[in-house]
Design a protein around this motif. Structure first.
Motif, short mmCIF file in Angstrom:
data_model
loop_
_atom_site.label_atom_id
_atom_site.label_comp_id
_atom_site.label_asym_id
_atom_site.label_seq_id
_atom_site.Cartn_x
_atom_site.Cartn_y
_atom_site.Cartn_z
N LEU A 66 0.80 -1.22 0.00
CA LEU A 66 0.00 0.00 0.00
C LEU A 66 0.83 1.27 0.00
O LEU A 66 0.29 2.36 0.11
CB LEU A 66 -0.94 0.00 1.22
CG LEU A 66 -1.88 -1.19 1.33
CD1 LEU A 66 -2.74 -1.08 2.58
CD2 LEU A 66 -2.77 -1.29 0.09
N SER A 67 2.15 1.14 -0.11
CA SER A 67 3.01 2.32 -0.08
C SER A 67 3.13 3.01 -1.43
O SER A 67 3.59 4.14 -1.51
CB SER A 67 4.41 1.93 0.41
OG SER A 67 5.02 1.04 -0.52
N GLY A 68 2.73 2.34 -2.49
CA GLY A 68 2.87 2.88 -3.84
C GLY A 68 3.99 2.25 -4.64
O GLY A 68 4.17 2.58 -5.81
N ARG A 83 -0.45 4.99 -5.94
CA ARG A 83 -1.34 5.45 -4.88
C ARG A 83 -2.61 6.07 -5.45
O ARG A 83 -3.66 6.02 -4.83
CB ARG A 83 -0.62 6.46 -3.98
CG ARG A 83 0.57 5.90 -3.23
CD ARG A 83 1.13 6.88 -2.22
NE ARG A 83 0.23 7.09 -1.12
CZ ARG A 83 -0.42 8.24 -0.88
NH1 ARG A 83 -0.25 9.27 -1.69
NH2 ARG A 83 -1.22 8.36 0.16
N GLU A 84 -2.52 6.65 -6.64
CA GLU A 84 -3.68 7.28 -7.24
C GLU A 84 -4.78 6.27 -7.55
O GLU A 84 -5.95 6.65 -7.70
CB GLU A 84 -3.29 8.01 -8.53
CG GLU A 84 -2.38 9.21 -8.32
CD GLU A 84 -0.93 8.81 -8.09
OE1 GLU A 84 -0.63 7.61 -8.23
OE2 GLU A 84 -0.10 9.69 -7.79
N MET A 139 -5.65 3.85 -5.55
CA MET A 139 -6.22 3.37 -4.29
C MET A 139 -7.36 4.29 -3.86
O MET A 139 -7.43 5.46 -4.27
CB MET A 139 -5.15 3.34 -3.21
CG MET A 139 -3.94 2.49 -3.53
SD MET A 139 -2.70 2.56 -2.21
CE MET A 139 -1.34 1.70 -3.00
N GLN A 183 -9.41 6.94 -1.71
CA GLN A 183 -8.89 8.14 -1.07
C GLN A 183 -8.66 7.94 0.42
O GLN A 183 -7.67 8.43 0.99
CB GLN A 183 -9.85 9.31 -1.30
CG GLN A 183 -9.32 10.65 -0.80
CD GLN A 183 -8.05 11.07 -1.49
OE1 GLN A 183 -7.94 10.98 -2.71
NE2 GLN A 183 -7.06 11.53 -0.73
N GLN A 203 -5.42 6.13 0.85
CA GLN A 203 -4.29 7.01 0.59
C GLN A 203 -4.00 7.89 1.81
O GLN A 203 -2.84 8.07 2.20
CB GLN A 203 -4.58 7.90 -0.61
CG GLN A 203 -4.70 7.18 -1.94
CD GLN A 203 -4.89 8.14 -3.09
OE1 GLN A 203 -4.30 9.21 -3.14
NE2 GLN A 203 -5.73 7.76 -4.04
N THR A 204 -5.05 8.41 2.42
CA THR A 204 -4.87 9.25 3.60
C THR A 204 -4.32 8.44 4.77
O THR A 204 -3.43 8.90 5.50
CB THR A 204 -6.20 9.90 3.98
OG1 THR A 204 -6.72 10.63 2.86
CG2 THR A 204 -6.03 10.85 5.16
N LEU A 211 -0.55 7.69 4.73
CA LEU A 211 0.37 8.79 4.99
C LEU A 211 1.01 8.65 6.37
O LEU A 211 2.00 9.31 6.67
CB LEU A 211 -0.35 10.14 4.88
CG LEU A 211 -0.75 10.56 3.47
CD1 LEU A 211 -1.54 11.85 3.50
CD2 LEU A 211 0.47 10.71 2.57
N THR A 213 5.43 4.97 2.66
CA THR A 213 4.76 5.82 1.66
C THR A 213 5.63 7.01 1.29
O THR A 213 5.86 7.30 0.11
CB THR A 213 3.41 6.30 2.20
OG1 THR A 213 2.58 5.16 2.48
CG2 THR A 213 2.70 7.18 1.18
#
Length: 374
Positions: A301-303, A308-309, A311, A313, A316-317, A320, A325
């Motif tokens: 889930l880190s990208g 990340r786009e 995933m 929203q 994504q939050t 963080l 990430t």
């Protein structure tokens, strides 16, 4: 000064313990060498040097143009075969793709007819079959369109789209996969090494020996953080230079010093997390299970695997709050876009804040564990 000396000597003790642990040394060696290389080059969605054969029954200018359009690194230079060899080659897995060009293909095309080409695909190689068929279709359509427009003198389109591939002109997946795998190994090994160091102290009874010395939990923890972090940082540096840059041929555009500074901050967070898991686990198998539960979400889930786009929203939050990430975004900015410290410092600040939170939680947990043992 006494506290700093204690931290230094305890860290050196960790080096000696790691030197005697051959299994852990082999894990570090494999992870930053063959582990990085195999992960970067073994991704299934990549089309690389696919075998293609062509049955050219037209023997025209257009068919020759189609043959020459298949070029490395996507395809091996195509082999010209006959109809009998096509079926035999597919049956024996000599070719992944065979393209049949029928007689009078160019003449029928210029006459306004719609001749068909036959593309046979070995679907047992699922990944290459899926992506390769799309590449072949794009290549054939482009070559046929260019030939027909040139022969008929058709007017060019008033607007031409000219794509420019920035930062990775050939769309080579190994360029991304190599660096991302180094990041994954940094995260994994920093957690495992620090957690295992604490577990070893408990299993061998040396943690009780430390408790009778004038040492505090802060000194014990800082010693494990700097020593294991330094081991991973040096291994990552060698992997970037020898495996990623030389072996994989990835051009690292940005500053290596900026990346190492960011890696040190990331290691501060992940080694603290490793100690936190080491205080929860009571044995190495338990530590391994806890590491899997924590490591898989951090990496996926880190990208580094999925943008990340793509995933939700909310996810994504939430991510963080994970150091991986910010480290992935920072590494991409530095190595691919050549970003400097003035661009990535917010990510470094966020990583430092997350590391401080992990460090405080691990220190509180370690002090509680030590007080229970005392």
């Amino acid at each position: 000064m006494r506290a700093l000396a204690n931290i230094l000597h305890l860290g050196l003790k960790e080096f000696h313990s790691l030197r005697r642990d051959r299994a852990m040394l082999l894990l570090i060696l494999w992870a930053f060498s063959l582990g990085v290389y195999s992960s970067a080059t073994g991704l299934p969605e990549i089309l690389h040097n696919a075998s293609v054969a062509i049955v050219d029954e037209d023997d025209s200018q257009l068919s020759s143009q189609l043959v020459e359009a298949f070029q490395p690194p996507l395809f091996h230079p195509p082999l010209l075969i006959d109809q009998a060899q096509m079926d035999r080659g597919l049956d024996t897995a000599l070719y992944t793709f065979t393209l049949g060009i029928p007689p009078n293909f160019q003449r029928d095309l210029l006459a306004g007819r719609r001749p068909a080409l036959q593309l046979n695909v070995d679907a047992t190689q699922v990944a290459q079959a899926f992506s390769g068929a799309g590449y072949i279709r794009t290549i054939v359509e482009a070559e046929v369109r260019q030939f027909v427009e040139r022969q008929r003198g058709d007017a060019a389109m008033p607007v031409e789209l000219v794509p420019r591939m920035l930062f990775n002109p050939n769309l080579t997946q190994a360029w991304l996969g190599g660096v991302m795998e180094v990041i994954n190994q940094i995260t994994m090994l920093s957690i495992i090494l620090t957690g295992a160091a604490l577990i070893r102290e408990r299993e061998r009874g040396t943690l009780e020996h430390l408790l009778v010395m004038p040492l505090g939990a802060l000194e014990i923890m800082l010693a494990k953080v700097w020593s294991m972090g330094l081991v991973v940082l040096l291994a990552a540096l060698l992997s970037l230079q020898l495996v990623v840059r030389l072996w994989l041929g990835v051009p690292l555009a940005g500053s290596l010093g900026v990346f190492l500074l960011a890696a040190a901050l990331h290691l501060f967070a992940t080694t603290s997390l490793g100690i936190l898991l080491g205080t929860v686990a009571r044995s190495m198998p338990q530590l391994g299970l806890l590491t899997i539960l924590v490591l898989v979400p951090l990496q996926i889930l880190s990208g580094s695997t999925t943008p990340r786009e793509s995933m939700p929203q909310a996810l994504q939050t939430l991510m963080l709050g994970a150091p991986t990430t910010h480290f992935v975004i920072l590494a991409e900015s530095v190595f691919y876009r050549g970003a400097g410290l003035e661009v990535v410092w917010p990510r470094m600040l966020a990583t430092s804040a997350i590391g401080a939170a992990f460090f405080a939680a691990a220190l509180m947990r370690l002090r509680r564990t030590i007080s229970q043992m005392a």
